[in-house]
Motif scaffolding. Structure first.
Motif, mmCIF file in Angstrom:
data_model
loop_
_atom_site.group_PDB
_atom_site.id
_atom_site.type_symbol
_atom_site.label_atom_id
_atom_site.label_comp_id
_atom_site.label_asym_id
_atom_site.label_seq_id
_atom_site.Cartn_x
_atom_site.Cartn_y
_atom_site.Cartn_z
ATOM 1 N N UNK A 133 5.042 -4.416 15.300
ATOM 2 C CA UNK A 133 4.988 -2.978 15.492
ATOM 3 C C UNK A 133 5.363 -2.286 14.191
ATOM 4 N N UNK A 134 4.593 -1.288 13.804
ATOM 5 C CA UNK A 134 4.918 -0.469 12.634
ATOM 6 C C UNK A 134 5.567 0.799 13.174
ATOM 7 N N UNK A 135 6.871 0.801 13.173
ATOM 8 C CA UNK A 135 7.633 1.874 13.799
ATOM 9 C C UNK A 135 7.452 3.187 13.057
ATOM 10 N N UNK A 136 7.212 4.235 13.803
ATOM 11 C CA UNK A 136 6.879 5.543 13.251
ATOM 12 C C UNK A 136 7.875 6.002 12.196
ATOM 13 N N UNK A 137 9.175 5.919 12.510
ATOM 14 C CA UNK A 137 10.181 6.465 11.589
ATOM 15 C C UNK A 137 10.393 5.584 10.366
ATOM 16 N N UNK A 138 9.867 4.373 10.387
ATOM 17 C CA UNK A 138 10.021 3.465 9.259
ATOM 18 C C UNK A 138 8.705 3.194 8.542
ATOM 19 N N UNK A 139 7.606 3.692 9.103
ATOM 20 C CA UNK A 139 6.287 3.368 8.577
ATOM 21 C C UNK A 139 6.124 3.756 7.116
ATOM 22 N N UNK A 140 6.552 4.957 6.753
ATOM 23 C CA UNK A 140 6.365 5.416 5.378
ATOM 24 C C UNK A 140 7.111 4.528 4.393
ATOM 25 N N UNK A 141 8.319 4.118 4.772
ATOM 26 C CA UNK A 141 9.109 3.242 3.902
ATOM 27 C C UNK A 141 8.407 1.908 3.718
ATOM 28 N N UNK A 142 7.913 1.333 4.808
ATOM 29 C CA UNK A 142 7.260 0.029 4.733
ATOM 30 C C UNK A 142 5.948 0.099 3.963
ATOM 31 N N UNK A 143 5.197 1.180 4.184
ATOM 32 C CA UNK A 143 3.925 1.331 3.480
ATOM 33 C C UNK A 143 4.160 1.521 1.990
ATOM 34 N N UNK A 144 5.100 2.412 1.647
ATOM 35 C CA UNK A 144 5.369 2.696 0.238
ATOM 36 C C UNK A 144 5.878 1.467 -0.506
ATOM 37 N N UNK A 145 6.607 0.611 0.197
ATOM 38 C CA UNK A 145 7.169 -0.587 -0.437
ATOM 39 C C UNK A 145 6.185 -1.752 -0.482
ATOM 40 N N UNK A 146 4.988 -1.561 0.066
ATOM 41 C CA UNK A 146 3.982 -2.614 0.033
ATOM 42 C C UNK A 146 4.308 -3.804 0.912
ATOM 43 N N UNK A 147 4.930 -3.546 2.061
ATOM 44 C CA UNK A 147 5.381 -4.629 2.930
ATOM 45 C C UNK A 147 4.354 -5.012 3.991
ATOM 46 N N UNK A 148 3.238 -4.265 4.054
ATOM 47 C CA UNK A 148 2.229 -4.501 5.077
ATOM 48 C C UNK A 148 0.873 -4.784 4.449
ATOM 49 N N UNK A 149 0.032 -5.491 5.182
ATOM 50 C CA UNK A 149 -1.314 -5.800 4.705
ATOM 51 C C UNK A 149 -2.231 -4.599 4.876
ATOM 52 N N UNK A 150 -3.147 -4.434 3.952
ATOM 53 C CA UNK A 150 -4.133 -3.362 4.012
ATOM 54 C C UNK A 150 -5.194 -3.721 5.049
ATOM 55 N N UNK A 151 -5.227 -2.984 6.140
ATOM 56 C CA UNK A 151 -6.156 -3.306 7.230
ATOM 57 C C UNK A 151 -7.586 -2.887 6.932
ATOM 58 N N UNK A 152 -7.793 -2.086 5.890
ATOM 59 C CA UNK A 152 -9.160 -1.738 5.502
ATOM 60 C C UNK A 152 -9.931 -2.979 5.054
ATOM 61 N N UNK A 153 -9.207 -4.002 4.594
ATOM 62 C CA UNK A 153 -9.872 -5.247 4.215
ATOM 63 C C UNK A 153 -10.557 -5.895 5.415
ATOM 64 N N UNK A 154 -10.027 -5.626 6.603
ATOM 65 C CA UNK A 154 -10.586 -6.208 7.820
ATOM 66 C C UNK A 154 -11.646 -5.295 8.440
#
Length: 455
Positions: free
Chosen positions: A105-126
């Motif tokens: 789960x990409x939690x709403x209140x933490x999403x920006x932090x995780x995205x900015x830190x590059x901790x998640x895969x880019x789903x556009x590749x899929x």
């Protein structure tokens, strides 16, 4: 390119995987059919691991997962824990570069932090690869307002929303409102007057809320012309001691201290919902999923007198909060393609439609589902089209300036914590709204500087 599953896939199965781009169709038995990609069982024997927090959606999803397992050959280990526990676990797992989870789960209140830190895969590749995702899956079908937290500044996607939260106003005792000669409030001033008119009548409080003040307060701040930050996300300097923020805090805290149940500062969302369903409190302003039980639950005592409508607007505008929760893939996940297969299935138009039809679950984030006749039929309650209200609020931040941008600032949790304490000080009588928000401003600045934010 996304990483291949850790289990070896033979050449013949790989060709089938690459060739499968057809649209899933409903099977004659009523189950969700899969295209060749799943029917060939390319992931046979793989154990997919994921985690999220305890939510009714995942309780529902677990009933369908055996179908997915049968068709793909993989097994799904979905770990669920309490919301705060999950967030702590996920933050540690992702920030440490762990690979224990294939999806999360990409939690709403933490999403920006995780995205900015590059901790998640880019789903556009899929979604951009027709060998992995058919065009009919249609990423653009997700309501834009619900997707904003999962996009980086370049517009790349790191999550897809499975849950939408649209802030609406629930009224449980319109019978008492009628006796007291007050109509459903449409402005902040009218909201205070209705709360005062009903409070104490038949043992009912005029208002109720829960302890998530960082969620409830911002619409009042924005309604008075302010925000939590100066100009998010460009300028993230906290703006908690502005005249608008102080006025909003004073207003919100009066609703809590004068017209809410004793001990409201300790109320959870479940307690506030129970007060509404039992007809003990009249107005609760929260996400639609917390309000609709007044009209649908067998335990509700107010089905005949309850009503749901848009949150009242402030003198400077109408800014009902909206949020969402998403599913994403950790950057270091071992089985990215398999994880995407699961997310693609979970949030497919076909399964989303089935879940709505089978369970009535309303918090879908696909526009095509929300606007479908089936969804409208299920979510029209006591003559009220709840789905229409839900969609209006969910898409509003995506129409003009994203007024929910404050929740996409990765330091928001640091500010949210001090806001919660500030509200508690005012409601308990320890400080005035002005003094408490001034202290909150100082604390927020200190917290953000310690975290390395440029403020």
């Amino acid at each position: 390119m996304p990483a291949v599953p850790s289990v070896e896939i033979d050449t013949r199965r790989r060709r089938l995987l690459k060739a499968a781009s057809g649209t899933a169709v409903m099977a004659a038995s009523g189950g969700l059919a899969f295209p060749a990609i799943a029917q060939s069982k390319p992931f046979n024997g793989l154990k997919l691991r994921g985690a999220a927090y305890q939510h009714g959606f995942f309780t529902i999803l677990r009933k369908y997962i055996p179908e997915f397992e049968q068709q793909t050959g993989m097994t799904v280990d979905l770990q669920l824990s309490a919301f705060p526990v999950y967030n702590q676990q996920a933050d540690l797992e992702l920030s440490s570069g762990g690979s224990a989870w294939d999806f999360c789960n990409v939690t709403f209140i933490l999403a920006a932090r995780w995205v900015a830190a590059g901790l998640l895969a880019n789903l556009d590749d899929f979604t951009g690869d027709r060998k992995l995702t058919p065009a009919s899956w249609n990423p653009d079908d997700f309501v834009k307002g619900a997707q904003l937290p999962y996009l980086d500044r370049a517009g790349k996607t790191y999550g897809y929303s499975w849950e939408g939260g649209a802030m609406l106003m629930g009224m449980s005792r319109t019978d008492l409102m009628k006796k007291r000669g007050v109509e459903a409030p449409r402005t902040f001033d009218e909201l205070m007057k209705v709360a005062e008119a009903v409070n104490g009548q038949d043992g009912v409080t005029g208002f109720v809320s829960s302890n998530l003040h960082h969620w409830f307060l911002p619409p009042y701040v924005q309604g008075y012309g302010g925000d939590f930050f100066v100009d998010p996300p460009a300028n993230i300097t906290p703006a908690l001691d502005t005249p608008a923020a102080i006025q909003a805090t004073d207003f919100y805290c009066k609703l809590l201290s004068k017209y809410s149940p004793q001990g409201v500062l300790g109320y959870t969302e479940d307690q506030a919902k129970a007060a509404m369903m039992g007809g003990r409190s009249n107005i609760f302003i929260h996400s639609s999923s917390w309000l609709t039980p007044m009209l649908t639950s067998a335990d509700s005592k107010v089905k005949d007198t309850a009503r749901i409508m848009r949150m009242p607007a402030g003198p400077k505008g109408d800014f009902p909060a909206s949020n969402s929760q998403g599913l994403g893939i950790p950057k270091n996940a071992k089985n990215k393609e398999a994880a995407w297969e699961f997310i693609k299935w979970t949030l497919s138009p076909e399964l989303s439609a089935r879940i709505v039809k089978d369970t009535g679950h309303p918090s879908i984030c696909r526009r095509s589902i929300i606007q479908s006749e089936e969804y409208k039929r299920i979510n029209t309650i006591n003559g009220q089209d709840i789905g229409k209200l839900y969609l209006e609020v969910l898409e509003q931040p995506g129409k003009t300036k994203n007024y929910m941008a404050y929740r996409t600032v990765k330091e928001f949790p640091l500010v949210g914590d001090v806001v919660n304490k500030a509200v508690e000080r005012v409601v308990s009588g320890q400080q005035s709204a002005a003094d408490s928000m001034k202290a909150a401003q100082e604390a927020a600045l200190a917290n953000m500087k310690r975290a390395g934010a440029k403020v």
